[in-house]
Structure formats: structure tokens, C-alpha cells
Write a protein that holds these residues in place. Structure first.
Motif, PDB file in Angstrom:
ATOM      1  N   GLY A  83       1.356 -26.303   3.515  1.00  0.00           N
ATOM      2  CA  GLY A  83       0.539 -25.114   3.553  1.00  0.00           C
ATOM      3  C   GLY A  83       0.904 -24.311   4.780  1.00  0.00           C
ATOM      4  O   GLY A  83       1.729 -24.729   5.589  1.00  0.00           O
ATOM      5  N   THR A  87      -4.320 -22.025   8.758  1.00  0.00           N
ATOM      6  CA  THR A  87      -4.821 -21.853   7.397  1.00  0.00           C
ATOM      7  C   THR A  87      -5.842 -20.736   7.228  1.00  0.00           C
ATOM      8  O   THR A  87      -5.916 -20.133   6.172  1.00  0.00           O
ATOM      9  CB  THR A  87      -5.457 -23.169   6.900  1.00  0.00           C
ATOM     10  OG1 THR A  87      -6.451 -23.587   7.848  1.00  0.00           O
ATOM     11  CG2 THR A  87      -4.413 -24.251   6.749  1.00  0.00           C
ATOM     12  N   ASN A 122      -4.593 -13.512   1.802  1.00  0.00           N
ATOM     13  CA  ASN A 122      -3.906 -13.741   0.532  1.00  0.00           C
ATOM     14  C   ASN A 122      -2.395 -13.808   0.700  1.00  0.00           C
ATOM     15  O   ASN A 122      -1.679 -14.287  -0.179  1.00  0.00           O
ATOM     16  CB  ASN A 122      -4.242 -12.630  -0.468  1.00  0.00           C
ATOM     17  CG  ASN A 122      -3.607 -11.301  -0.074  1.00  0.00           C
ATOM     18  OD1 ASN A 122      -3.893 -10.757   0.987  1.00  0.00           O
ATOM     19  ND2 ASN A 122      -2.729 -10.782  -0.920  1.00  0.00           N
ATOM     20  N   THR A 125       1.163 -18.470   2.918  1.00  0.00           N
ATOM     21  CA  THR A 125       1.686 -19.602   2.172  1.00  0.00           C
ATOM     22  C   THR A 125       2.510 -20.443   3.134  1.00  0.00           C
ATOM     23  O   THR A 125       2.534 -20.169   4.333  1.00  0.00           O
ATOM     24  CB  THR A 125       2.493 -19.154   0.938  1.00  0.00           C
ATOM     25  OG1 THR A 125       2.801 -20.292   0.125  1.00  0.00           O
ATOM     26  CG2 THR A 125       3.783 -18.457   1.336  1.00  0.00           C
ATOM     27  N   ARG A 129       7.486 -23.359  -0.099  1.00  0.00           N
ATOM     28  CA  ARG A 129       6.739 -22.898  -1.274  1.00  0.00           C
ATOM     29  C   ARG A 129       7.498 -21.768  -1.970  1.00  0.00           C
ATOM     30  O   ARG A 129       8.124 -20.925  -1.321  1.00  0.00           O
ATOM     31  CB  ARG A 129       5.351 -22.394  -0.861  1.00  0.00           C
ATOM     32  CG  ARG A 129       4.506 -23.421  -0.125  1.00  0.00           C
ATOM     33  CD  ARG A 129       4.205 -24.651  -0.963  1.00  0.00           C
ATOM     34  NE  ARG A 129       3.274 -24.394  -2.026  1.00  0.00           N
ATOM     35  CZ  ARG A 129       1.943 -24.564  -1.909  1.00  0.00           C
ATOM     36  NH1 ARG A 129       1.418 -24.992  -0.767  1.00  0.00           N
ATOM     37  NH2 ARG A 129       1.144 -24.310  -2.928  1.00  0.00           N
ATOM     38  N   ILE A 131       7.927 -18.262  -3.756  1.00  0.00           N
ATOM     39  CA  ILE A 131       7.272 -16.961  -3.610  1.00  0.00           C
ATOM     40  C   ILE A 131       7.699 -16.071  -4.768  1.00  0.00           C
ATOM     41  O   ILE A 131       8.894 -15.879  -5.013  1.00  0.00           O
ATOM     42  CB  ILE A 131       7.638 -16.307  -2.261  1.00  0.00           C
ATOM     43  CG1 ILE A 131       7.105 -17.155  -1.111  1.00  0.00           C
ATOM     44  CG2 ILE A 131       7.086 -14.883  -2.186  1.00  0.00           C
ATOM     45  CD1 ILE A 131       7.484 -16.648   0.259  1.00  0.00           C
ATOM     46  N   ASP A 194       0.624 -10.927  -2.600  1.00  0.00           N
ATOM     47  CA  ASP A 194       0.374 -12.361  -2.472  1.00  0.00           C
ATOM     48  C   ASP A 194       1.591 -13.089  -1.901  1.00  0.00           C
ATOM     49  O   ASP A 194       2.736 -12.829  -2.298  1.00  0.00           O
ATOM     50  CB  ASP A 194       0.025 -12.968  -3.835  1.00  0.00           C
ATOM     51  CG  ASP A 194      -1.310 -12.479  -4.365  1.00  0.00           C
ATOM     52  OD1 ASP A 194      -2.139 -12.004  -3.559  1.00  0.00           O
ATOM     53  OD2 ASP A 194      -1.527 -12.576  -5.591  1.00  0.00           O
ATOM     54  N   ASP A 195       1.313 -13.988  -0.965  1.00  0.00           N
ATOM     55  CA  ASP A 195       2.328 -14.877  -0.365  1.00  0.00           C
ATOM     56  C   ASP A 195       3.362 -14.134   0.469  1.00  0.00           C
ATOM     57  O   ASP A 195       4.470 -14.636   0.676  1.00  0.00           O
ATOM     58  CB  ASP A 195       3.037 -15.711  -1.448  1.00  0.00           C
ATOM     59  CG  ASP A 195       2.080 -16.615  -2.202  1.00  0.00           C
ATOM     60  OD1 ASP A 195       1.026 -16.977  -1.630  1.00  0.00           O
ATOM     61  OD2 ASP A 195       2.364 -16.960  -3.358  1.00  0.00           O
ATOM     62  N   PRO A 198       4.682 -16.291   4.520  1.00  0.00           N
ATOM     63  CA  PRO A 198       4.908 -17.727   4.694  1.00  0.00           C
ATOM     64  C   PRO A 198       4.939 -18.050   6.184  1.00  0.00           C
ATOM     65  O   PRO A 198       5.630 -17.378   6.951  1.00  0.00           O
ATOM     66  CB  PRO A 198       6.257 -17.960   4.009  1.00  0.00           C
ATOM     67  CG  PRO A 198       6.918 -16.615   3.969  1.00  0.00           C
ATOM     68  CD  PRO A 198       5.826 -15.614   3.873  1.00  0.00           C
ATOM     69  N   ASN A 295      11.962 -20.557   2.107  1.00  0.00           N
ATOM     70  CA  ASN A 295      11.262 -20.259   0.851  1.00  0.00           C
ATOM     71  C   ASN A 295      12.246 -19.814  -0.213  1.00  0.00           C
ATOM     72  O   ASN A 295      13.232 -19.127   0.080  1.00  0.00           O
ATOM     73  CB  ASN A 295      10.213 -19.167   1.057  1.00  0.00           C
ATOM     74  CG  ASN A 295       9.097 -19.587   1.975  1.00  0.00           C
ATOM     75  OD1 ASN A 295       9.108 -19.269   3.159  1.00  0.00           O
ATOM     76  ND2 ASN A 295       8.137 -20.326   1.453  1.00  0.00           N
ATOM     77  N   ARG A 305      -3.816 -15.523  -9.829  1.00  0.00           N
ATOM     78  CA  ARG A 305      -3.937 -16.341  -8.626  1.00  0.00           C
ATOM     79  C   ARG A 305      -5.319 -16.963  -8.592  1.00  0.00           C
ATOM     80  O   ARG A 305      -6.318 -16.280  -8.801  1.00  0.00           O
ATOM     81  CB  ARG A 305      -3.715 -15.474  -7.383  1.00  0.00           C
ATOM     82  CG  ARG A 305      -3.678 -16.268  -6.070  1.00  0.00           C
ATOM     83  CD  ARG A 305      -3.441 -15.299  -4.926  1.00  0.00           C
ATOM     84  NE  ARG A 305      -3.488 -15.947  -3.627  1.00  0.00           N
ATOM     85  CZ  ARG A 305      -2.424 -16.453  -3.014  1.00  0.00           C
ATOM     86  NH1 ARG A 305      -1.264 -16.385  -3.600  1.00  0.00           N
ATOM     87  NH2 ARG A 305      -2.538 -17.000  -1.828  1.00  0.00           N
ATOM     88  N   ASN A 309      -8.892 -20.669  -2.626  1.00  0.00           N
ATOM     89  CA  ASN A 309      -7.666 -20.810  -1.849  1.00  0.00           C
ATOM     90  C   ASN A 309      -7.484 -22.264  -1.445  1.00  0.00           C
ATOM     91  O   ASN A 309      -8.340 -22.836  -0.764  1.00  0.00           O
ATOM     92  CB  ASN A 309      -7.744 -19.909  -0.621  1.00  0.00           C
ATOM     93  CG  ASN A 309      -6.415 -19.794   0.092  1.00  0.00           C
ATOM     94  OD1 ASN A 309      -5.628 -20.726   0.109  1.00  0.00           O
ATOM     95  ND2 ASN A 309      -6.164 -18.643   0.690  1.00  0.00           N
TER      96      ASN A 309
END
Length: 315
Positions: A83, A87, A122, A125, A129, A131, A194-195, A198, A295, A305, A309
Motif C-alpha cells: 500500500g 496511508t 484517491n 496507491t 500496484r 495503475i 485515481d492512483d 503511487p 508501477n 472503484r 479504501n
């Protein structure tokens, strides 16, 4: 100390990178049943909130472990689902045009004061991960950036004292949809899909980083070096940035500040040489002492999504 977040049972867990491997803190507490474990923080936001006391409790606990290599709480890094290393920042503040050569490559004058904008949670990430490349953009760009993570409530701090309010540092890829970013004078839309942030792989405490204003910083796209610079090229140094922002708003523990990107972004190339990110591309951000953040970019999927979360945790 190198802290990280990994996802286990659909929630974030705290890990610490050691010479023996990654220690999963919550599992180690349960497995060892060491006394005094009530004081050991089990997620990264708790460590940041508790500051020196949290770090000392964590260090004492780690020193009490006897590692044979057979412990279930000792994890291989490749087995983890990462993650973001921070966070739940209350604020994500970004500095634009903060490298001299980046300003020059985009034909922009050096700013007289830091250019500030924001992103939202939002965009967070983690390392390794996937993307999704949004269908609404044709010009997705990478931006390697050093991130400052605030460790103390900070208001109107001097430049000389600013870095004493920093908990640590990490790397981010401040992804930018240039066509959306330039659609209006406000950059927000091109920065907050979104994402698009990272973060990681590690949150490295300030004592291990030393001077944040002299760190090598690099971006590699599909094995090709695209950005290769040093934070010494910043127009506004880390201490100046923290001091400046704190004169205008109160910074809280866990707030993160993205300090700008060096030259070498796609936007800085002549139009005929611009190769924006596409599905299948792999991007690695590397910052000295902070590790490598990688990524893979994929096509946008036909889904929604989740409203919950997976990175959120309660303190």
C-alpha cells in the motif's frame, strides 16, 4: 528506520525493512507475545502520530526479537501487496515548477514563491500496484518527486527549524494527465485521477536520510532513463518549502508535501519526440536512500472503484 505498508486481510499492516527481511509488526506481536506490546504501534499513521515515542517503542520491540529465519512474521518483499507508505495524509500539498532545469525545459520562468496545488487521497496507491491509464487522457506523464512527511504540528516555523518538524521522506510518481492539466488554469483535474500518486516503497525516517537537499533522483521507463537529477537543483529547498507552507496553514503529522520534479518529463520534449505513458509501460522512480518505486500501467477496466479504501485504518 524503513517503514512500509502492506495489505493483509483487506486492511493495511505495518512492516519494517530489516537486514533479515520485512518484519510484519502485528504478526510478530501475536506470535512472540512479548510483554509491553500494547505500546508498539501497528500501523504507519500511529507511528507518525506518536513520533519519537512510537519509533522508540518500535525499535525496542524489534531489538527484542530473536530471528532464526523461520518466523512466519518474517516476509519476503516480493510476496507482499504494497500500500502507500503513508496511508491517510490529512493534506497532500504539491509544489510546481520547483527544479531549475525543469522550468527551463518547459520554457517557464523561475517562480518567485512556491507554486502550490493539492491532490486527494484517491490518488494514493503503492509500490508494484497496477495503475490504470484513464480513457479521458492521451497525455499521461511521469514525475519523480521527493516527498516530505510531516511529523509534528507545524505552524509558522522558521527555515532553520523546519526540518526538525519532518518525520521522514519517501518517493512518489506525481502522475500528470497533461491534456487535462492544461485544459484550464487550474491544474487539479490533470493531477487527481485515481492512483495518480503511487507512494513508497518505504517511508524512511529523517535521521537515516540526512540532508534531503542533496539526493539523486531518477525515472526509468521501460528500462530507459528519462529523468536523472539531484534535489540540489530545487529552486526552493525542503526547509524553505516547509517554512513557507507553515506560514499560511497548520501542517499536521502525516501531511505530505510533494516537492516538484526535475527535467526529463515527456512535456519537456519537442512535440515530435513526446512519448506519453501507455498500457504496458513500466515506470520506476528511484531516489537515493529511499529505494525504488515501480508501477505497471494497464488499460482502464470497466469497473467502479470500491467506496471503502483498503488503505484506510483507524488509530
Amino acid at each position: 528506520m524503513n517503514l512500509l505498508t502492506f495489505i493483509q486481510d483487506n486492511r493495511p499492516s505495518l512492516g519494517v525493512k530489516t537486514e533479515n527481511g520485512i518484519i510484519a509488526i502485528e504478526e510478530a506481536i501475536l506470535e512472540t507475545k512479548l510483554r509491553g506490546n500494547e505500546a508498539v504501534p501497528t500501523n504507519v499513521m500511529e507511528v507518525i502520530e506518536r513520533g519519537e515515542k512510537g519509533l522508540n517503542a518500535l525499535q525496542t520491540f524489534l531489538e527484542g526479537l530473536t530471528i532464526t529465519g523461520e518466523e512466519s512474521y518474517l516476509k519476503e518483499e516480493d510476496s507482499l501487496v504494497f500500500g502507500p507508505c503513508v496511508t491517510q495524509p490529512n493534506k497532500i500539498i504539491c509544489v510546481g515548477l520547483n527544479y531549475k532545469k525543469h522550468a527551463e525545459e518547459t520554457n517557464a520562468p523561475y517562480p518567485e514563491v512556491p507554486i502550490l496545488f493539492n491532490k486527494f487521497n484517491n490518488t494514493l496507491t503503492g509500490h508494484k500496484r497496477e495503475i490504470e491509464v484513464p480513457k479521458v487522457t492521451e497525455k499521461l506523464d511521469y514525475e519523480a518527486e521527493l516527498v516530505i512527511v510531516i511529523g509534528k504540528k507545524t505552524k509558522d516555523v522558521s527555515k532553520e527549524e523546519a526540518l526538525s518538524h519532518v518525520f521522514g521522506y519517501c518517493a512518489v510518481n506525481d502522475l500528470s494527465a497533461r491534456d487535462l492539466q492544461m485544459r484550464t488554469h487550474q491544474w487539479l483535474l490533470g493531477k487527481t485521477c485515481d492512483d495518480f500518486s503511487p507512494l513508497g516503497p518505504y517511508l524512511v525516517t529523517a535521521d537515516e536520510v540526512g540532508n534531503p537537499n542533496d539526493l539523486a533522483i531518477k525515472t526509468v521507463v521501460n528500462g530507459e532513463v528519462r529523468q536523472d537529477s539531484n534535489t540540489s537543483d530545487m529552486i526552493f529547498s525542503c526547509d524553505e518549502i516547509v517554512s513557507y507552507i507553515s506560514r499560511h496553514m497548520t501542517l499536521e503529522p502525516g501531511d505530505i508535501i510533494l516537492t516538484g520534479t526535475p527535467e526529463g518529463v515527456v512535456l519537456g520534449y519537442p512535440p515530435e519526440q513526446q512519448q506519453y505513458l501507455n498500457p504496458g509501460d513500466e515506470v520506476t522512480i528511484e531516489i537515493e536512500k529511499l529505494g525504488q518505486l515501480t508501477n505497471l500501467f494497464v488499460e482502464e477496466r470497466e469497473n467502479v472503484r470500491p467506496s471503502k479504501n483498503e488503505f484506510q485504518t483507524s488509530l
